[in-house]
Write a protein that holds these residues in place. Structure first.
Motif, PDB file in Angstrom:
ATOM      1  N   GLY A 191       0.773  -1.071   0.039  1.00 21.20           N
ATOM      2  CA  GLY A 191       0.183   0.078  -0.081  1.00 21.20           C
ATOM      3  C   GLY A 191       0.774   1.388   0.106  1.00 21.20           C
ATOM      4  N   ASP A 192       2.118   1.438  -0.317  1.00 21.99           N
ATOM      5  CA  ASP A 192       2.628   2.439  -0.344  1.00 21.99           C
ATOM      6  C   ASP A 192       3.311   2.597  -1.725  1.00 21.99           C
ATOM      7  N   LEU A 193       3.778   3.910  -2.117  1.00 16.63           N
ATOM      8  CA  LEU A 193       4.659   3.915  -3.547  1.00 16.63           C
ATOM      9  C   LEU A 193       5.907   3.418  -3.152  1.00 16.63           C
ATOM     10  N   ALA A 194       6.657   3.135  -4.246  1.00 19.42           N
ATOM     11  CA  ALA A 194       8.044   2.584  -4.195  1.00 19.42           C
ATOM     12  C   ALA A 194       8.919   3.747  -3.630  1.00 19.42           C
ATOM     13  N   ILE A 195       9.903   3.630  -3.006  1.00 18.90           N
ATOM     14  CA  ILE A 195      10.938   4.377  -2.794  1.00 18.90           C
ATOM     15  C   ILE A 195      11.980   3.874  -3.702  1.00 18.90           C
ATOM     16  N   VAL A 196      12.108   2.648  -3.904  1.00 21.51           N
ATOM     17  CA  VAL A 196      13.011   2.405  -5.231  1.00 21.51           C
ATOM     18  C   VAL A 196      12.142   1.115  -5.684  1.00 21.51           C
ATOM     19  N   GLY A 197      12.181   0.980  -7.092  1.00 19.99           N
ATOM     20  CA  GLY A 197      11.548  -0.365  -7.634  1.00 19.99           C
ATOM     21  C   GLY A 197      12.698  -1.080  -8.858  1.00 19.99           C
ATOM     22  N   VAL A 198      13.011  -2.191  -8.555  1.00 23.94           N
ATOM     23  CA  VAL A 198      14.015  -2.501  -9.473  1.00 23.94           C
ATOM     24  C   VAL A 198      13.200  -3.799 -10.256  1.00 23.94           C
ATOM     25  N   THR A 199      13.363  -3.749 -11.611  1.00 21.90           N
ATOM     26  CA  THR A 199      12.772  -4.729 -12.426  1.00 21.90           C
ATOM     27  C   THR A 199      13.981  -5.344 -13.161  1.00 21.90           C
ATOM     28  N   VAL A 200      14.049  -6.836 -13.159  1.00 24.06           N
ATOM     29  CA  VAL A 200      15.159  -7.427 -13.979  1.00 24.06           C
ATOM     30  C   VAL A 200      14.508  -8.507 -14.877  1.00 24.06           C
ATOM     31  N   PHE A 201      14.867  -8.573 -16.072  1.00 21.52           N
ATOM     32  CA  PHE A 201      14.157  -9.430 -17.050  1.00 21.52           C
ATOM     33  C   PHE A 201      15.502 -10.115 -17.630  1.00 21.52           C
ATOM     34  N   GLY A 202      15.731 -11.535 -17.774  1.00 27.25           N
ATOM     35  CA  GLY A 202      16.840 -12.079 -18.305  1.00 27.25           C
ATOM     36  C   GLY A 202      16.377 -13.594 -19.147  1.00 27.25           C
ATOM     37  N   TYR A 203      17.327 -13.754 -20.250  1.00 28.21           N
ATOM     38  CA  TYR A 203      17.244 -14.958 -20.877  1.00 28.21           C
ATOM     39  C   TYR A 203      18.604 -15.372 -21.452  1.00 28.21           C
ATOM     40  N   PRO A 204      18.647 -16.699 -21.831  1.00 29.09           N
ATOM     41  CA  PRO A 204      19.812 -17.260 -22.522  1.00 29.09           C
ATOM     42  C   PRO A 204      20.005 -16.525 -23.849  1.00 29.09           C
ATOM     43  N   LYS A 262      25.163 -13.189 -27.248  1.00 27.07           N
ATOM     44  CA  LYS A 262      25.892 -12.336 -26.299  1.00 27.07           C
ATOM     45  C   LYS A 262      27.323 -12.946 -25.938  1.00 27.07           C
ATOM     46  N   PRO A 263      28.402 -12.424 -25.492  1.00 25.79           N
ATOM     47  CA  PRO A 263      29.635 -13.036 -24.962  1.00 25.79           C
ATOM     48  C   PRO A 263      29.286 -13.661 -23.826  1.00 25.79           C
ATOM     49  N   SER A 264      28.639 -13.132 -23.079  1.00 32.02           N
ATOM     50  CA  SER A 264      28.365 -13.686 -21.651  1.00 32.02           C
ATOM     51  C   SER A 264      27.310 -15.083 -21.802  1.00 32.02           C
ATOM     52  N   GLY A 265      26.467 -14.923 -22.907  1.00 35.17           N
ATOM     53  CA  GLY A 265      25.526 -16.028 -23.151  1.00 35.17           C
ATOM     54  C   GLY A 265      24.061 -15.666 -22.741  1.00 35.17           C
ATOM     55  N   TYR A 266      24.261 -14.429 -21.962  1.00 35.55           N
ATOM     56  CA  TYR A 266      22.803 -14.175 -21.476  1.00 35.55           C
ATOM     57  C   TYR A 266      22.405 -12.675 -21.899  1.00 35.55           C
ATOM     58  N   CYS A 267      21.316 -12.444 -21.869  1.00 36.76           N
ATOM     59  CA  CYS A 267      20.827 -10.715 -21.896  1.00 36.76           C
ATOM     60  C   CYS A 267      19.719 -10.549 -21.014  1.00 36.76           C
ATOM     61  N   PHE A 268      20.212  -9.517 -20.258  1.00 37.29           N
ATOM     62  CA  PHE A 268      19.484  -8.981 -19.068  1.00 37.29           C
ATOM     63  C   PHE A 268      18.985  -7.478 -19.455  1.00 37.29           C
ATOM     64  N   ARG A 269      17.735  -7.174 -19.085  1.00 34.56           N
ATOM     65  CA  ARG A 269      17.216  -5.900 -19.167  1.00 34.56           C
ATOM     66  C   ARG A 269      16.872  -5.497 -17.644  1.00 34.56           C
ATOM     67  N   ILE A 270      17.305  -4.137 -17.505  1.00 37.44           N
ATOM     68  CA  ILE A 270      16.889  -3.817 -15.967  1.00 37.44           C
ATOM     69  C   ILE A 270      16.102  -2.338 -16.197  1.00 37.44           C
ATOM     70  N   ALA A 271      14.966  -2.161 -15.401  1.00 41.60           N
ATOM     71  CA  ALA A 271      14.425  -1.130 -15.190  1.00 41.60           C
ATOM     72  C   ALA A 271      14.563  -0.423 -13.810  1.00 41.60           C
ATOM     73  N   LEU A 272      14.380   0.791 -13.545  1.00 40.29           N
ATOM     74  CA  LEU A 272      14.655   1.363 -12.287  1.00 40.29           C
ATOM     75  C   LEU A 272      13.303   2.256 -12.014  1.00 40.29           C
ATOM     76  N   ALA A 273      12.798   2.378 -10.780  1.00 41.36           N
ATOM     77  CA  ALA A 273      11.734   3.172 -10.817  1.00 41.36           C
ATOM     78  C   ALA A 273      11.954   4.024  -9.306  1.00 41.36           C
ATOM     79  N   SER A 274      11.398   5.063  -9.466  1.00 45.53           N
ATOM     80  CA  SER A 274      11.446   6.054  -8.258  1.00 45.53           C
ATOM     81  C   SER A 274      12.850   6.782  -8.027  1.00 45.53           C
TER      82      SER A 274
END
Ligand code: FAD
Length: 299
Positions: free
Chosen positions: A198-211, A215-227
């Motif tokens: 019930g409170d708004l985010a002080i910080v919000g971190v969203t991470v999405f990844g897949y093989p 990519k050299p690491s073998g993975y792709c990650f997407r990161i979104a930040l809120a607030s």
């Protein structure tokens, strides 16, 4: 200035019969009319004297806005009028887009989610919007009807500032669309609030990844930040680090530091800028680690 109001100011409720009629009305009364869906932002802002709209245009009954559709070839379309509880309860969303369910669950309470929509969360353009990060990392687009007809807009370029988007007078978001997620993907939304619900985010971190063998690491990650900035943002440098270096504790820590450096938070009643930055680092490290483990366990 905040002019606290004991109730709502007077306004006319407008229920157009078509998108064309709605867009035309909004253009003809630009500055005085506002579209609304669940109204959970609109009515609060009007009550508090921030939005003195003379006309509220109800757009949640128009063509296609109530549809929640999944096509195995093209992906998911969430009609603008679909409330968050419907998204959470949908078996196809749970199966293919669990991150979207997790993000909706982070919004306030069951009662509020029976009105609140993802499209409204996006159009409200609060840097703290809980579902926006998942929409960004899932490569969401909005379908918009304006006076010149339909168009698509990528969310990557949609947000211009707090409460500001690329939408113009007459524009109505009709749905939010997501492509099929890459196979083997996993996601995580971590919301830090002053209390558990019930409170708004002080910080919000969203991470999405897949093989990703490209990519050299073998993975792709997407990161979104809120607030943590005037708009919800993608932590691109952190994503590049995770794409290029072997995924281990040191790489994840380096990416988390890059995510921290990408933010430009403010001090407010919910937290200081310094606290927000440090929590972005900590929560990014945690979320990337959890997503990576989930990808590996699924493989
Ligand atoms: C008690 C309370 C708790 C809350 N907690 C949270 C929370 O935890 N996390 C969070 O992210 N948010 C929270 N919110 C904010 C709000 O509930 C969300 O932003 C919600 O997703 C808004 O959706 P809605 O359908 O109610 O939008 P509305 O209020 O109908 O509209 C929001 C904005 O979008 C515009 N708009 C609406 N529909 C359209 C359209 N089709 N096309 C173009 N523009 C449009 C409106 O003019 C307005 O500017 C909370 C609000 C309240 C009152």
């Amino acid at each position: 200035m905040n002019k606290a109001h004991p109730g709502l100011p007077e306004f006319d409720y407008v229920k157009p019969d078509s998108l064309v009629e709605a867009s035309q009305f909004l253009v003809q009364h630009a500055g005085q009319a506002r579209p609304f869906l669940g109204g959970t932002d609109v009515f609060v802002r009007m009550r508090d004297g921030f939005w003195p709209s003379a006309y509220l245009v109800d757009v949640k009954y128009l063509d296609g806005t109530a549809d929640l559709r999944f096509d195995p070839a093209t992906g998911l379309t969430v009609g603008a009028g679909v409330n968050m509880n419907r998204v959470i309860a949908s078996p196809v969303v749970a199966e293919h887009y669990p991150l979207l369910v997790e993000a909706c669950r982070a919004v306030a309470s069951h009662q509020l989610r029976s009105r609140a929509t993802i499209a409204g969360n996006i159009c409200n353009a609060s840097p703290a919007g809980d579902t926006i990060g998942s929409c960004l990392v899932l490569d969401g687009t909005v379908n918009v009807h304006g006076v010149d007809g339909f168009r698509k807009e990528s969310l990557a370029t949609f947000f211009l500032g707090p409460g500001k988007t690329t939408l113009k007078a007459g524009d109505i978001v009709t749905s939010v669309a997501f492509p099929l997620p890459p196979s083997g993907s996993a996601g995580k939304y971590i919301k830090l609030g002053r209390n558990a619900v019930g409170d708004l985010a002080i910080v919000g971190v969203t991470v999405f990844g897949y093989p990703d063998s490209g990519k050299p690491s073998g993975y792709c990650f997407r990161i979104a930040l809120a607030s943590v900035a005037p708009v919800p943002l993608r932590a691109k440098e952190a994503e590049t680090i995770l794409a290029n270096k072997p995924i281990d504790e040191a790489t994840i820590a380096e990416a988390a530091l890059a995510a921290m450096n990408a933010c430009n938070p403010i001090d407010d009643v919910r937290g200081s800028a310094r606290y927000r930055k440090l929590m972005v680092r900590n929560l990014t490290r945690l979320a990337v680690t959890q997503v990576y483990e989930q990808i590996e366990n699924q493989a």
